[in-house]
Design a protein around this motif. Structure first.
Motif, PDB file in Angstrom:
ATOM      1  N   GLN A  47       0.811  -1.225   0.000  1.00  0.00           N
ATOM      2  CA  GLN A  47       0.000   0.000   0.000  1.00  0.00           C
ATOM      3  C   GLN A  47       0.838   1.266   0.000  1.00  0.00           C
ATOM      4  OE1 GLN A  47      -3.360  -0.442   2.856  1.00  0.00           O
ATOM      5  NE2 GLN A  47      -2.842  -2.585   2.517  1.00  0.00           N
ATOM      6  N   THR A  95      -8.187   2.886  -1.134  1.00  0.00           N
ATOM      7  CA  THR A  95      -7.405   1.705  -1.534  1.00  0.00           C
ATOM      8  C   THR A  95      -8.162   0.929  -2.616  1.00  0.00           C
ATOM      9  OG1 THR A  95      -8.386   0.351   0.210  1.00  0.00           O
ATOM     10  CG2 THR A  95      -6.270   1.411   0.721  1.00  0.00           C
ATOM     11  N   LYS A 144      -4.205  -5.295  -1.230  1.00  0.00           N
ATOM     12  CA  LYS A 144      -4.705  -4.034  -1.769  1.00  0.00           C
ATOM     13  C   LYS A 144      -3.594  -3.037  -1.972  1.00  0.00           C
ATOM     14  CE  LYS A 144      -7.273  -3.442   2.496  1.00  0.00           C
ATOM     15  NZ  LYS A 144      -8.632  -3.600   2.685  1.00  0.00           N
ATOM     16  N   SER A 165      -2.780   1.383  -2.753  1.00  0.00           N
ATOM     17  CA  SER A 165      -3.334   2.717  -2.525  1.00  0.00           C
ATOM     18  C   SER A 165      -3.625   3.417  -3.838  1.00  0.00           C
ATOM     19  CB  SER A 165      -2.333   3.563  -1.732  1.00  0.00           C
ATOM     20  OG  SER A 165      -2.094   2.977  -0.482  1.00  0.00           O
TER      21      SER A 165
END
Ligand code: NAP
Ligand code: MG
Length: 468
Positions: A4, A20, A34, A36
């Motif tokens: 991220q 995200t 995930k 960003s």
């Protein structure tokens, strides 16, 4: 690894925003991780870092810049398995293809680009003019998901070796491989700001980078649709633009040519990577008299194709990249039926979790049908018969694209003569194949400029004449 974060100015940093984006595995639809979504502020920070790093990086010798790339190439070799697994997880390509083709190709092409840079003649004279090649500045690199490592490698290796600095935005479907590549770049110890990467949507982050006033070059690989938008965006400030776009490439089988070779080569590009290659030979153009034999050969070679879990050693065909891609491909299959083409084999989604589509072959295809004109980007082949070789060439060229192609014929010199008439940037003849050094780039709506080897390298240089 924390995916991220962005890599900006030699450091892993957090986004200034909070949004995200989930990264999914197309074989299972599970969330792998995930990333960003960058903000305008993040974009500005990355471009500023690249701009700040340009004077000192561009002042290094090529040998000095190449020394970083030699270490990076070794890092790719040392991390081949990890990169391949990551790519398979987010893209769905079989582990075999990720390992033996995707990552291996990146290593070989990086090596070829280092070679091109090291042997490039930056200065030469034209009579009294000293002609010198210089880096341009900050390059925005925007890449697609189908070759998550190599589409980035093909941009950053020549751009950085030439002395430019870069800001990379990978595709939203496959950012993990790209961020892992950034980790290796960080570990090699490139000077701060030379390489920067951030993630987020194309419409926001991609547009933001490409239209930033401090960006000098837009290097984009992706669809022709987005390429057109970036061409327009680049007109503001007269940015240099390099576009590697879509294709609808012909495989032209000449009378008497090896049906086996033509079918094998074509199917290779339809099965590997689930047909999600810009250079896939998606139109198999054959003599009318050979149609039946070609169909039999297609069925014979497709008989043993194994569809399923891409991580298994004997799998040939994994899932397409996403639910959206599945919908697009199935939409084209429906359109093909609607327009009157006949399905020789396949045509369905595989009844299991994940986005699997059967290898699909359409026969009775006319070249003006949608399935013969538009890029499907899935395991779908169209077979188009012709009466005379002249007509075969005309059909081959009757497309808005011009990326790749192939000619298979009994006489190699004749096949080469016909290859010259095909309006595409690459044409493979018989067993001929692309190499790590051979230039790649599109005619017509398939793009502007080149990638790989010396031609790819030159695209990232300005030419100056010093007159004395
Ligand atoms: P795409 O939709 O055009 O996206 C490519 C990249 O551009 C992604 O990073 C995307 O971000 C970003 N993007 C999307 N809209 C943008 C915008 N308005 N401004 C700036 N950036 C934007 O292509 P794709 O679906 O990823 O890949 C498939 C296409 O790539 C096919 O057409 C294929 O032929 C082409 N391709 C060409 C080559 C070549 O070398 N000629 C090689 C491989 C693929 P998001 O991911 O967030 O949408
Ligand atoms: Mg997209």
């Amino acid at each position: 690894m924390n995916y991220q974060q962005f890599y900006i100015d030699g450091e892993w940093v957090s986004s200034s925003g909070t949004e995200t984006i989930d990264v999914l595995n197309p074989a299972t639809d599970e969330v792998i991780d995930k990333v960003s979504a960058a903000t305008t502020e993040d974009v500005d920070r990355a471009v500023k870092a690249a701009k700040k790093a340009f004077p000192s990086w561009s002042a290094l010798t090529v040998a000095e810049r190449a020394s970083y790339f030699k270490k990076l190439k070794q890092a790719l070799k040392d991390n081949l398995g990890t990169l391949a697994d990551l790519m398979t997880a987010e893209l769905g390509a079989t582990t075999r293809f990720s390992h033996d083709v995707q990552v291996t190709m990146s290593i070989n092409e990086m090596e070829a680009t280092i070679r091109a840079a090291e042997t490039y003649q930056f200065d030469h004279y034209i009579r009294d003019a000293l002609v010198t090649a210089e880096p341009i500045g900050v390059v925005a690199c925007i890449s697609p998901w189908n070759y998550p490592l190599n589409q980035i490698q093909r941009k950053i290796s020549p751009a950085l070796l030439a002395g430019n600095t870069v800001v990379v935005k990978p595709a939203t479907e496959t950012p993990l491989t790209a961020l892992y590549f950034a980790k290796l770049i960080d570990e090699v110890g490139f000077p701060a700001g030379v390489f920067n990467i951030l993630t987020g949507s194309g419409s926001k982050v991609g547009t933001g980078i490409a239209s930033h006033p401090d960006v000098d070059v837009i290097s984009f690989t992706g669809s022709t649709e987005v390429g057109e938008k970036l061409y327009a965006a680049g007109s503001k400030g007269i940015k240099k633009i390099i576009l590697e776009l879509g294709g609808k490439s012909p495989m032209l089988l000449l009378p008497g040519g090896s049906i086996k070779t033509a079918v094998k080569k074509t199917l290779g590009t339809i099965i590997n990577n689930q047909g999600q290659s810009c250079s896939a030979l998606t139109r198999l153009i054959v003599p009318k008299d050979d149609l039946k034999a070609v169909q039999e050969e297609l069925l014979a070679q497709l008989k043993d194709v194994k569809i399923g879990d891409p991580t298994l050693e004997d799998t040939d065909l994994g899932p397409v990249v996403s639910a959206k891609q599945e919908e697009t491909v199935l939409g084209y299959i429906a359109k093909g039926k609607e327009e009157g083409a006949t399905i020789l084999t396949g045509g369905n989604k595989v009844d299991c979790p994940g986005h699997y589509i059967e290898p699909t072959v359409f026969v009775d295809v006319k070249n003006d049908m949608t399935i013969a004109q538009e890029e499907i980007f899935g395991p779908v082949l169209t077979v188009i018969p012709y009466e005379s070789v002249e007509e075969g060439i005309t059909i081959s060229n009757d497309t808005t694209y011009g990326l790749s192609g192939a000619v298979v014929g009994p006489d190699e010199d004749e096949a080469v003569a016909i290859a010259r008439k095909i309006r595409t940037g690459n044409v493979m003849v018989n067993e001929g194949a692309v190499t790590a050094d051979s230039p790649f780039g599109g005619y017509k709506e398939s793009g502007i400029g080149h990638e790989k080897g010396v031609y790819g390298f030159e695209d990232y240089l300005n030419i100056k004449a010093i007159l004395r």
